[in-house]
Design an enzyme around this catalytic site. Sequence first.
Site, PDB file in Angstrom:
ATOM      1  N   PHE A 156       1.949  -8.359 -11.337  1.00 32.09           N
ATOM      2  CA  PHE A 156       2.852  -7.727 -10.368  1.00 32.09           C
ATOM      3  C   PHE A 156       2.296  -6.426  -9.799  1.00 32.09           C
ATOM      4  O   PHE A 156       3.031  -5.677  -9.157  1.00 32.09           O
ATOM      5  CB  PHE A 156       4.216  -7.476 -11.029  1.00 32.09           C
ATOM      6  N   LYS A 158       0.594  -3.603  -7.499  1.00 29.41           N
ATOM      7  CA  LYS A 158       0.537  -3.416  -6.055  1.00 29.41           C
ATOM      8  C   LYS A 158      -0.786  -2.744  -5.714  1.00 29.41           C
ATOM      9  O   LYS A 158      -1.116  -1.712  -6.327  1.00 29.41           O
ATOM     10  CB  LYS A 158       1.677  -2.507  -5.564  1.00 29.41           C
ATOM     11  N   PHE A 257      11.851  -0.947  -0.230  1.00 25.87           N
ATOM     12  CA  PHE A 257      11.571  -2.162   0.528  1.00 25.87           C
ATOM     13  C   PHE A 257      12.539  -2.389   1.681  1.00 25.87           C
ATOM     14  O   PHE A 257      12.850  -3.519   2.039  1.00 25.87           O
ATOM     15  CB  PHE A 257      11.501  -3.391  -0.395  1.00 25.87           C
ATOM     16  N   ALA A 260      11.454  -0.730   8.023  1.00 27.87           N
ATOM     17  CA  ALA A 260      11.069  -1.636   9.116  1.00 27.87           C
ATOM     18  C   ALA A 260       9.630  -1.334   9.525  1.00 27.87           C
ATOM     19  O   ALA A 260       9.139  -0.228   9.337  1.00 27.87           O
ATOM     20  CB  ALA A 260      12.016  -1.431  10.290  1.00 27.87           C
ATOM     21  N   GLY A 261       8.943  -2.324  10.039  1.00 24.94           N
ATOM     22  CA  GLY A 261       7.552  -2.120  10.450  1.00 24.94           C
ATOM     23  C   GLY A 261       7.059  -3.272  11.305  1.00 24.94           C
ATOM     24  O   GLY A 261       7.870  -4.038  11.856  1.00 24.94           O
ATOM     25  N   CYS A 268      -0.693 -11.385  -0.500  1.00 21.05           N
ATOM     26  CA  CYS A 268       0.307 -12.045  -1.357  1.00 21.05           C
ATOM     27  C   CYS A 268       1.539 -12.542  -0.611  1.00 21.05           C
ATOM     28  O   CYS A 268       1.789 -13.754  -0.575  1.00 21.05           O
ATOM     29  CB  CYS A 268       0.721 -11.112  -2.483  1.00 21.05           C
ATOM     30  N   ARG A 339      -6.665  -8.237   4.335  1.00 20.77           N
ATOM     31  CA  ARG A 339      -6.229  -9.635   4.413  1.00 20.77           C
ATOM     32  C   ARG A 339      -4.808  -9.716   4.999  1.00 20.77           C
ATOM     33  O   ARG A 339      -3.907  -9.058   4.516  1.00 20.77           O
ATOM     34  CB  ARG A 339      -6.280 -10.289   3.029  1.00 20.77           C
TER      35      ARG A 339
HETATM   36  N1  NAD Z   1      -4.215  -8.648  -4.697  1.00 17.09           N
HETATM   37  C1  NAD Z   1      -3.025  -8.404  -5.220  1.00 17.09           C
HETATM   38  O1  NAD Z   1      -2.407  -7.362  -4.971  1.00 17.09           O
HETATM   39  C2  NAD Z   1      -2.394  -9.400  -6.153  1.00 17.09           C
HETATM   40  C3  NAD Z   1      -1.282  -9.019  -6.913  1.00 17.09           C
HETATM   41  C4  NAD Z   1      -0.713  -9.946  -7.786  1.00 17.09           C
HETATM   42  C5  NAD Z   1      -1.238 -11.218  -7.880  1.00 17.09           C
HETATM   43  N2  NAD Z   1      -2.312 -11.573  -7.100  1.00 17.09           N
HETATM   44  C6  NAD Z   1      -2.856 -12.926  -7.258  1.00 17.09           C
HETATM   45  O2  NAD Z   1      -4.021 -12.827  -8.079  1.00 17.09           O
HETATM   46  C7  NAD Z   1      -4.998 -13.806  -7.671  1.00 17.09           C
HETATM   47  C8  NAD Z   1      -6.313 -13.109  -7.351  1.00 17.09           C
HETATM   48  O3  NAD Z   1      -6.088 -12.268  -6.234  1.00 17.09           O
HETATM   49  P1  NAD Z   1      -7.149 -11.163  -5.811  1.00 17.09           P
HETATM   50  O4  NAD Z   1      -6.512 -10.366  -4.713  1.00 17.09           O
HETATM   51  O5  NAD Z   1      -7.681 -10.487  -7.009  1.00 17.09           O
HETATM   52  O6  NAD Z   1      -8.295 -12.104  -5.191  1.00 17.09           O
HETATM   53  P2  NAD Z   1      -9.806 -11.703  -4.843  1.00 17.09           P
HETATM   54  O7  NAD Z   1     -10.200 -12.608  -3.760  1.00 17.09           O
HETATM   55  O8  NAD Z   1      -9.897 -10.226  -4.651  1.00 17.09           O
HETATM   56  O9  NAD Z   1     -10.602 -12.056  -6.183  1.00 17.09           O
HETATM   57  C9  NAD Z   1     -10.859 -13.336  -6.636  1.00 17.09           C
HETATM   58  C10 NAD Z   1     -12.237 -13.345  -7.254  1.00 17.09           C
HETATM   59  O10 NAD Z   1     -12.458 -14.593  -7.913  1.00 17.09           O
HETATM   60  C11 NAD Z   1     -13.815 -14.929  -7.772  1.00 17.09           C
HETATM   61  N3  NAD Z   1     -13.995 -16.357  -8.043  1.00 17.09           N
HETATM   62  C12 NAD Z   1     -13.580 -17.422  -7.324  1.00 17.09           C
HETATM   63  N4  NAD Z   1     -13.930 -18.565  -7.937  1.00 17.09           N
HETATM   64  C13 NAD Z   1     -14.577 -18.222  -9.083  1.00 17.09           C
HETATM   65  C14 NAD Z   1     -15.182 -18.954 -10.149  1.00 17.09           C
HETATM   66  N5  NAD Z   1     -15.189 -20.281 -10.152  1.00 17.09           N
HETATM   67  N6  NAD Z   1     -15.738 -18.258 -11.147  1.00 17.09           N
HETATM   68  C15 NAD Z   1     -15.739 -16.922 -11.150  1.00 17.09           C
HETATM   69  N7  NAD Z   1     -15.188 -16.179 -10.179  1.00 17.09           N
HETATM   70  C16 NAD Z   1     -14.611 -16.817  -9.154  1.00 17.09           C
HETATM   71  C17 NAD Z   1     -14.138 -14.514  -6.346  1.00 17.09           C
HETATM   72  O11 NAD Z   1     -15.519 -14.357  -6.142  1.00 17.09           O
HETATM   73  C18 NAD Z   1     -13.367 -13.204  -6.241  1.00 17.09           C
HETATM   74  O12 NAD Z   1     -14.176 -12.102  -6.582  1.00 17.09           O
HETATM   75  C19 NAD Z   1      -4.359 -14.563  -6.513  1.00 17.09           C
HETATM   76  O13 NAD Z   1      -3.717 -15.697  -7.022  1.00 17.09           O
HETATM   77  C20 NAD Z   1      -3.324 -13.582  -5.970  1.00 17.09           C
HETATM   78  O14 NAD Z   1      -2.266 -14.223  -5.322  1.00 17.09           O
HETATM   79  C21 NAD Z   1      -2.898 -10.695  -6.261  1.00 17.09           C
END
Ligand code: NAD
Length: 446
Positions: A156, A158, A257, A260-261, A268, A339
């Site tokens: 969770f 941010k 939350f 407005a924007g 996510c 993103r």
């Molecule tokens: N970014 C956020 O704020 C956030 C918050 C909560 C949950 N999430 C969830 O967490 C997950 C990851 O998000 P993120 O933002 O960290 O993504 P990201 O794209 O920043 O990181 C993912 C990483 O995984 C690596 N990867 C992919 N396939 C691989 C493999 N087979 N072996 C090893 N490494 C591999 C990629 O190279 C990349 O570095 C997603 O499901 C997202 O929805 C993200």
Amino acid sequence: MKICMIGTGYVGLVTGACFSEMGNDVICIDENTEKIEMLKKGIVPIYEPGLKEIIERNVQGGRLNFTTNLAEGVVKCQICFIAVGTPQDKDGSADLKYVLQVARQIGTLMESYKIIVDKSTVPVGTAEKVREAVKDELSKRNLDNLEFDVVSNPEFLKEGNAIQDFMRPERVIVGTDNVRTGALFKELYDPFVTTTNNPVLIMDIKSAELTKYASNAFLATKVSFMNELSILCDKVGADISQVREGMGTDSRIGPRFLLAGPGYGGSCFPKDVVALIHTAGSLGQSLEICKATHRANEKQKAYFAEKIINYYVEQKADLSKVVIAIWGLTFKPKTDDIREAPALDVIARLLEKGIQVRVFDPIGMDNARAELGDSVFYAKDNYEVLEGAHGLAVVTEWNLFKSPDFERMKELMSKPVVFDGRNILNATDIKSKGFTYFGIGRGNDC
Ligand SMILES: NC(=O)c1ccc[n+]([C@@H]2O[C@H](COP(=O)([O-])OP(=O)(O)OC[C@H]3O[C@@H](n4cnc5c(N)ncnc54)[C@H](O)[C@@H]3O)[C@@H](O)[C@H]2O)c1
């Protein structure tokens, strides 16, 4: 505990670093060689306040290591977190190919009992798919009796506040069907909640998986609700900021939350709302509120860009000669993540009309360049970007933009017009300085 974190992105790197900060031995793994090489050299590939210090301290202490070698992590560690991306697939569902690929890889490498943890955001039923993928690989190796657990432990945090969120979580969600594993996870997360007394909620796996989507969809709904109301405010001449204050003081609603924007973005909310709609749809249920949330967001992204475009159309300007400066490219402040950033959508709509665009962001310029190429002009600061501009659009609410030098702005701009997509500027103040000002939901439809 010995932990391997597979996927060293925004979630994996923060999670791995914070676990090591509590004394665990962590191996962060990624298939991206460039990323791992940077980390080995002490360069942090993402911008997240406070992360670099934690990484440095724990690398020095020998508790945090980086590798591209999955086998090394899987063999040495009992707990294997999967923190790879789950992007939106063409049909709206979460694409699980990276998660299941890692699950299979673990199945081909493990020699002893493992706890495999879904840290990525994954739809209900994924733990079961992970279990099947691992079992399948074990079976190929005649290791059908090798035991393992699959746990759902959604994240969770941010971006921009990730360290604080991980080190002092409001709650930790752990989905498991094994009492011993639940107890182990309580132990793992206990140091993160002792000072706050916040809960580590152990629940069944499907409920844990759904909790993550339910939370994101609910938050996105709050945002979309206020965004829709902001359009109404513009039409009736009300001020959404005052409406928010009036609503938010009701403890049943709360103030957070409700800003407005130009629409929610990021890696996510957009994909998670759509994935939840897809999950329900595949079971014959239509999630009406989530669908409306998504539609309202699409509309809001267009609304802000149209506000800008309509102004110049009404001025009978030749759009190809109009120059718009953009303040803020990342999907929110204190991150370099662009993103699904609203700014990209706004810029695309302006460029489509032939408008010239100049951009500045305090942290996100490199990522933006990779996305926008040479379609825009990249300025070195928040004033250079204004040179010759007929209007300024504030798209991300970086602190830097909140108290600008209005006189200097006026000197640099061709026309003192501001479209404040985050309502961060004082409307009365800026108008008194001679600017034409448009906020979001501040009673000025155009
Ligand atoms: N970014 C956020 O704020 C956030 C918050 C909560 C949950 N999430 C969830 O967490 C997950 C990851 O998000 P993120 O933002 O960290 O993504 P990201 O794209 O920043 O990181 C993912 C990483 O995984 C690596 N990867 C992919 N396939 C691989 C493999 N087979 N072996 C090893 N490494 C591999 C990629 O190279 C990349 O570095 C997603 O499901 C997202 O929805 C993200």
